[in-house]
Design an enzyme around this catalytic site. Structure first.
Site, PDB file in Angstrom:
ATOM      1  N   SER A  83       1.655  -9.765  -1.004  1.00 35.83           N
ATOM      2  CA  SER A  83       1.347  -8.325  -0.933  1.00 35.83           C
ATOM      3  C   SER A  83       1.668  -7.720   0.429  1.00 35.83           C
ATOM      4  CB  SER A  83      -0.122  -8.089  -1.276  1.00 35.83           C
ATOM      5  OG  SER A  83      -0.954  -8.925  -0.493  1.00 35.83           O
TER       6      SER A  83
ATOM      7  N   GLU B  81      -9.677   6.742   3.103  1.00 41.46           N
ATOM      8  CA  GLU B  81     -10.571   5.787   3.755  1.00 41.46           C
ATOM      9  C   GLU B  81      -9.730   4.598   4.169  1.00 41.46           C
ATOM     10  OE1 GLU B  81      -9.974   5.813   0.549  1.00 41.46           O
ATOM     11  OE2 GLU B  81      -9.513   3.699   0.210  1.00 41.46           O
TER      12      GLU B  81
ATOM     13  N   LYS C 133       0.811  -1.222   0.000  1.00 39.41           N
ATOM     14  CA  LYS C 133       0.000   0.000   0.000  1.00 39.41           C
ATOM     15  C   LYS C 133       0.845   1.272   0.000  1.00 39.41           C
ATOM     16  CE  LYS C 133      -4.420  -1.586   0.908  1.00 39.41           C
ATOM     17  NZ  LYS C 133      -4.355  -2.899   1.588  1.00 39.41           N
TER      18      LYS C 133
HETATM   19  C1  LIG Z   1      -5.225  -3.961   1.326  1.00 35.85           C
HETATM   20  C2  LIG Z   1      -4.497  -5.210   1.082  1.00 35.85           C
HETATM   21  C3  LIG Z   1      -4.858  -6.092   0.025  1.00 35.85           C
HETATM   22  C4  LIG Z   1      -6.050  -5.887  -0.848  1.00 35.85           C
HETATM   23  O1  LIG Z   1      -6.059  -4.740  -1.617  1.00 35.85           O
HETATM   24  P1  LIG Z   1      -5.771  -4.740  -3.171  1.00 35.85           P
HETATM   25  O2  LIG Z   1      -6.093  -3.352  -3.576  1.00 35.85           O
HETATM   26  O3  LIG Z   1      -6.666  -5.750  -3.803  1.00 35.85           O
HETATM   27  O4  LIG Z   1      -4.352  -5.081  -3.365  1.00 35.85           O
HETATM   28  C5  LIG Z   1      -4.075  -7.220  -0.184  1.00 35.85           C
HETATM   29  N1  LIG Z   1      -3.023  -7.500   0.597  1.00 35.85           N
HETATM   30  C6  LIG Z   1      -2.652  -6.691   1.621  1.00 35.85           C
HETATM   31  C7  LIG Z   1      -1.476  -7.076   2.445  1.00 35.85           C
HETATM   32  C8  LIG Z   1      -3.375  -5.527   1.895  1.00 35.85           C
HETATM   33  O5  LIG Z   1      -3.004  -4.742   2.919  1.00 35.85           O
END
Ligand SMILES: *Cc1c(COP(=O)(O)O)cnc(C)c1O
Length: 410
Positions: free
Chosen positions: A376, A108, A86
């Site tokens: 992610s 948000e 993020k």
């Molecule tokens: C917020 C988040 C997501 C989901 O958001 P996307 O916009 O679909 O990437 C996925 N993995 C993590 C670690 C997150 O914090």
């Protein structure tokens, strides 16, 4: 940039008249910034020394051998500052806002990950930061609220609707409509009215760009990329570099939750619960209930718990360029355990959905073409969720002793 903000029939800019002009200005400023070498140089500097890029591409040899399928690689996006992808978007948009002369950022947040990243980016750039968060989420995500406040942000609890993410988005939109002259709305996923899906994808595409280079350095190519999909920012950032490469298969993984009933999952593309709709300023596929209202969702991972999906991913799914599948809460938790045990890497619960799908793929196919998972985020943020699921009695005892220690027990 997408044509007029559309990806096939999805996307667009469905906002109140008053927000048309700020969105046009944002689009112009974004185009200019991307053509400005000074902006790009500062972005590279922030990515390198604040975010901590490049993040590694790890060969998961133990996991690959145990599964007996193709070689598995993990893009360790969770090693980015604040623990997830993020921050890539948060720092980019905060820089853009500052360049536009804005002094105040609103955002948000659901679980708080986007709020944390935005608050950190604002602290770094000296911008005021206000984060809207559903009151229900404020209560169940206190550690993240504390983190945002440490970074100097003001967290505003939202009391309308179900008091969760979609209500926080509505409230942020309302704030923006009355303060856009001083304020930028820093959207956290690849969705919302145009040009947000383009902006978020662009700032996240560093994930795919690095992965492509790292694969080339190791002499690997083709194969399958796997990413979890909430709104779609980590998936679009990972996939976008490879969209025109037909040798690479792209797999998006949604939250299968605790079962197929509406309200128990967040499966929009690989199930039958979603319909075309226009919500939060864009057209896409949304989960709806019997009355046509936005349906409640469930996932063990707060970040995948969103009823819609970014418009570009919806279009790529319908075209068949991205294949969608899902993983359940249980499968995600198993994947967290599997990669922790085999590789010493703790996946965030969101990312573990991609991990679970990769495990399934690896068991099904024999190929020397790699499977590359985008991790992610890292899993330490989830210990309050995973601990009671994995060792309930010990966790209860821990919480009781903590309560006694701080003098809260009556
Ligand atoms: C917020 C988040 C997501 C989901 O958001 P996307 O916009 O679909 O990437 C996925 N993995 C993590 C670690 C997150 O914090």
């Amino acid at each position: 940039m997408s044509t007029l903000g559309y990806f096939d029939r999805f996307g667009g800019r469905y906002v109140a008249e008053i927000l048309q002009q700020p969105l046009v200005e944002l689009e112009q400023a974004f185009t200019e910034a991307l053509a400005d070498p000074a902006f790009l140089a500062e972005l590279v500097e922030q990515q390198r020394n604040f975010v901590g890029r490049p993040t590694p591409l790890l060969y998961a040899g133990n996991a690959s051998r145990e599964l007996g399928g193709p070689p598995i690689y993990i893009k360790l996006e969770g090693m980015a500052h604040t623990g997830a992808h993020k921050i890539n978007n948060a720092i980019g948009q905060a820089m853009l806002a500052k360049r536009m002369g804005k002094t105040r950022i609103i955002a948000e947040t659901g679980a708080g990950q986007h709020g944390i990243a935005t608050a950190a980016a604002c602290a770094r750039l000296g911008l005021e930061c206000v984060v809207y968060m559903g009151d229900t989420d404020v209560r169940r995500q206190q550690p993240n609220v504390a983190g945002m406040e440490l970074y100097g942000a003001t967290v505003v609890p939202v009391h309308s609707g179900a008091k969760t993410l979609k209500d926080a988005i509505n409230e942020a939109m309302r704030d923006w409509a009355t303060h856009f002259e001083t304020t930028h709305y820093l959207i956290g996923s690849a969705l919302g009215p145009s040009p947000f899906p383009d902006i978020v994808r662009t700032f996240q595409s560093i994930i795919g760009d690095e992965t492509k280079r790292q694969m080339a350095d190791r002499g690997i190519g083709g194969g399958t990329l796997v990413a979890c999909v909430g709104g779609g920012s980590n998936a679009m950032g990972f996939f976008s570099t490879f969209l025109d490469d037909p040798s690479v298969r792209l797999v998006g993984v949604e939250a299968g939750g605790r079962g197929p009933a509406i309200g128990d999952h967040a499966v929009r593309m690989s199930g039958s619960g979603a319909e075309d709709g226009i919500i939060h300023g864009y057209k896409s596929r949304f989960l709806v209930d019997a009355d046509g209202q936005v349906a409640p969702t469930h996932s063990v991972s707060a970040g995948l718990d969103y009823p819609g999906i970014g418009p570009q991913l919806a279009a790529l799914g319908e075209r068949g360029r991205v294949t969608f599948t899902s993983a359940t809460d249980t499968e995600a938790l198993e994947a967290v355990k599997f990669f922790a045990r085999t590789e010493g890497v703790m996946f965030a619960l969101e990312s573990a959905h991609a991990g679970a799908a990769a495990i399934r793929l690896a068991r099904q196919q024999e190929s020397d073409k790699p499977i590359v998972i985008n991790m992610s985020g890292r899993g330490e943020k989830d210990l309050f969720i995973t601990s009671p699921l994995l060792r309930l009695e010990e966790w209860k005892e821990f919480l009781e002793s903590e309560l006694a220690r701080i003098g809260g027990a009556e």
